[in-house]
Design an enzyme around this catalytic site. Structure first.
Site, PDB file in Angstrom:
ATOM      1  N   ASP A 205       0.824  -1.208   0.000  1.00 16.86           N
ATOM      2  CA  ASP A 205       0.000   0.000   0.000  1.00 16.86           C
ATOM      3  C   ASP A 205       0.866   1.268   0.000  1.00 16.86           C
ATOM      4  OD1 ASP A 205      -2.763   1.094   0.475  1.00 16.86           O
ATOM      5  OD2 ASP A 205      -1.852   1.868   2.314  1.00 16.86           O
ATOM      6  N   GLU A 248       1.424  -0.353  -5.019  1.00 18.11           N
ATOM      7  CA  GLU A 248       0.575   0.775  -5.414  1.00 18.11           C
ATOM      8  C   GLU A 248       1.475   1.999  -5.524  1.00 18.11           C
ATOM      9  OE1 GLU A 248      -3.259   3.344  -3.784  1.00 18.11           O
ATOM     10  OE2 GLU A 248      -1.730   2.656  -2.400  1.00 18.11           O
TER      11      GLU A 248
HETATM   12  C1  GLC Z   1      -4.153   3.307  -0.388  1.00 16.05           C
HETATM   13  C2  GLC Z   1      -5.448   2.521  -0.431  1.00 16.05           C
HETATM   14  C3  GLC Z   1      -6.556   3.366   0.122  1.00 16.05           C
HETATM   15  C4  GLC Z   1      -6.217   3.743   1.541  1.00 16.05           C
HETATM   16  C5  GLC Z   1      -4.867   4.447   1.598  1.00 16.05           C
HETATM   17  C6  GLC Z   1      -4.395   4.606   3.011  1.00 16.05           C
HETATM   18  O1  GLC Z   1      -4.169   4.389  -1.247  1.00 16.05           O
HETATM   19  O2  GLC Z   1      -5.695   2.090  -1.748  1.00 16.05           O
HETATM   20  O3  GLC Z   1      -7.787   2.713   0.061  1.00 16.05           O
HETATM   21  O4  GLC Z   1      -7.188   4.598   2.070  1.00 16.05           O
HETATM   22  O5  GLC Z   1      -3.880   3.706   0.926  1.00 16.05           O
HETATM   23  O6  GLC Z   1      -3.995   3.360   3.530  1.00 16.05           O
END
Ligand code: GLC
Length: 556
Positions: A205, A248
């Protein structure tokens, strides 16, 4: 390429399916989805053809960011079951040939995590340095917050010690100090734990936010997130050679590609291709293949051990932050002109089918395109049946409504009273009576059946995951035509992004006269590869063609 090679580096050819246990299936009627429910649906996912499950956070959490705010990185939230239920899910998935990966949250914890509870108690807490603090008033950082509707600074004053802590996301999600070796050790231990439990890797993440360079007042606080990822990768590979890190990283390609590990391939194995996803929507909005073609032309070369994860939607807003302001406005105008549908000035809180006015031809073309693009396709639960968003659910959560299994109570998600569900089921035209698994799995003409065949077709085309991508000019800007090649295997796909039928001429492929073009769905012979061939595409039509050498066996 021999099909046997596709089991090596499985992520090169994966079909990833993201789901939230909380909204997938409630097995005990308490209103909340659970791991025992998910276990009952593993065969459904195997039948669809999914090869890798990505579980959104199931860890204990106060649920102020749908579980992305964790209080125990080793646990399972009691609402979903216990760790034994998770092991049952993993074992059953493995038995059906599926891998399981989980969200790995190392950028921040919940403010209720025992580390933070201790850290904020005093400046001498042994956990103080697990987080990032400053003792002078921070400057204006309102342009750095991720959720501008809720936050206006990345620093929050903590009254007790009179210092400010860093949080790129919500103020209840303090950022971990990954420059602290003790934090790195914790992260590695967490990874080790889940690998031992049976996880096959992680969706990492918020990677670009790993504290890289912040001014703390006491000077510049710098960590190199790349060194952290190298450490994590080295550890992972020592423990489990085939475990994967899917990151991500929503950054422009030039910055993003560094997270594969600057030519070394020693950081993330996979990253979501946010740039191509955003360009796809611009192409859809314009009915013009060029934005997507031009973006893929800019896509950096990556090592054979790395992979792009392609996707159309995920669990967050449809972010359009890499488009120019005018381009973003074009997408807004086409797919969500009402400000109620927009979020943070950069995205849309919608699922794909309502954006495409529910037009089945356009929706199928969109998914066919997804499965034909170079990379490993990723689905968000419910996409396979064309679920819509529920705009009554605030903000980004509108796309996280319960899975629709049948036309029955709560869409077959739960037998509880609707008021007990984590979020309301979607209504109106996308309600369970119109959109559900039970009806669609029995209907060979349904979106589910279409997506299922696309997945299985994609699985027989390893050249899409592994091969060389090349755009083909067919002289019609509304048609996205491309070819993926690997050794003897090649697939050509054509997608008409426009509403009107079109005839295009596919130029000779450059292969010898031994090679013929065959329709990938019905095996019809089209032409010898040495001849130009006219292809008719309906409005929003698509074709997949294989190049077949004389005498080569047909994939059934
Ligand atoms: C990422 C996730 C999102 C979350 C954020 C904080 O962007 O995809 O859903 O709120 O991280 O953890």
């Amino acid at each position: 390429m021999r099909i046997t090679e596709t089991s090596d580096m499985w992520w090169k050819n994966a079909v990833v399916y993201c789901l939230d246990v909380e909204t997938f299936l409630d097995s005990d009627g308490d209103g909340v989805g659970d791991l025992a429910g998910l276990a009952q649906r593993i065969d459904y996912l195997a039948q669809l053809g999914v090869t890798c499950l990505w579980l959104m956070p199931f860890y204990p959490s106060p649920q102020r960011d749908d579980g992305y705010d964790v209080t125990d990185m080793y646990g399972v939230d009691r609402r979903y079951g216990d760790p034994g239920h998770l092991v049952e899910v993993i074992r059953t998935a493995h038995d059906r040939g599926m891998r399981v990966i989980a969200d790995l949250l190392v950028n921040h914890t919940s403010d209720k995590h025992p580390w933070f509870v201790s850290a904020r108690r005093s400046t001498t807490s042994r956990y103080r340095d697990y987080y990032v603090w400053r003792d002078t008033e921070p400057p204006d950082t309102s342009d750095q917050v991720v959720f501008p509707d809720k936050e206006d600074s990345i620093w929050e004053l903590d009254e007790r010690t009179g210092e400010w802590y860093l949080h790129h996301f919500y103020r209840h999600q303090p950022d971990l100090n990954v420059a602290n070796p003790a934090v790195v050790e914790e992260i590695i231990r967490v990874i080790e734990y889940w690998l031992e439990v049976g996880m096959d890797g992680f969706r990492v993440d918020a990677v670009p936010f790993f504290v890289s360079d912040v001014e703390t007042g006491a000077g510049q606080h710098a960590t190199d997130p790349h060194r952290l990822l190298e450490q994590v990768r080295a550890f992972l590979v020592r423990r489990r050679g085939d475990a994967v890190l899917l990151g991500e990283v929503n950054l422009p390609y030039a910055d993003q590609v560094r997270f594969f590990g600057d030519g070394e391939g020693n950081q993330l194995h996979m990253m979501f291709d946010f740039a191509a996803m955003q360009a796809t929507y611009l192409s859809f909005a314009r009915g013009d293949a060029r934005p997507l073609r031009d973006t893929l032309a800019r896509r950096p070369e990556i090592l054979p051990t790395c992979q792009w994860a392609t996707f159309l939607r995920n669990h967050d807003e449809l972010t359009l932050d890499q488009l120019s302001e005018d381009e973003r406005q074009e997408v807004f105008d086409s797919f969500g002109a009402d400000p109620e549908l927009q979020l943070y000035g950069r995205g849309l809180r919608r699922r794909l089918p309502p954006m495409l006015d529910g037009d089945p031809r356009r929706i199928r073309m969109a998914y066919s395109l997804l499965f034909s693009l170079p990379g490993s396709p990723t689905l968000f639960y419910g996409e396979e049946i064309g679920m819509g968003e529920n705009l009554d659910i605030p903000g980004r959560m509108s796309v996280r409504s319960p899975m629709q299994w049948s036309s029955g109570r709560n869409g077959g998600f739960s037998s509880a009273a609707p008021s007990r569900l984590p979020r309301p089921v979607t209504g109106d035209g996308y309600a369970p009576e119109h959109v559900n698994v039970a009806d669609q799995t029995r209907d060979p003409g349904s979106l589910w059946s279409c997506i299922r065949s696309l997945i299985w077709l994609r699985r027989t085309c390893p050249e899409i995951g592994w091969g060389r991508y090349e755009a083909i000019d067919v002289g019609a800007h509304q048609v996205f035509a491309h070819r993926c090649d690997l050794e003897q295997a090649a697939t050509i796909a054509l997608h008409n992004l426009g509403p009107d039928p079109v005839v295009v001429t596919l130029p000779p492929t450059g292969d010898d006269e031994e090679v013929e073009l065959v329709d990938a769905f019905d095996h019809a012979h089209l032409a010898a590869a040495t001849e130009p061939v006219d292809i008719t595409l309906d409005g929003y039509g698509y074709r997949w063609l294989r190049l077949r050498r004389a005498g080569e066996a047909i994939i059934p």
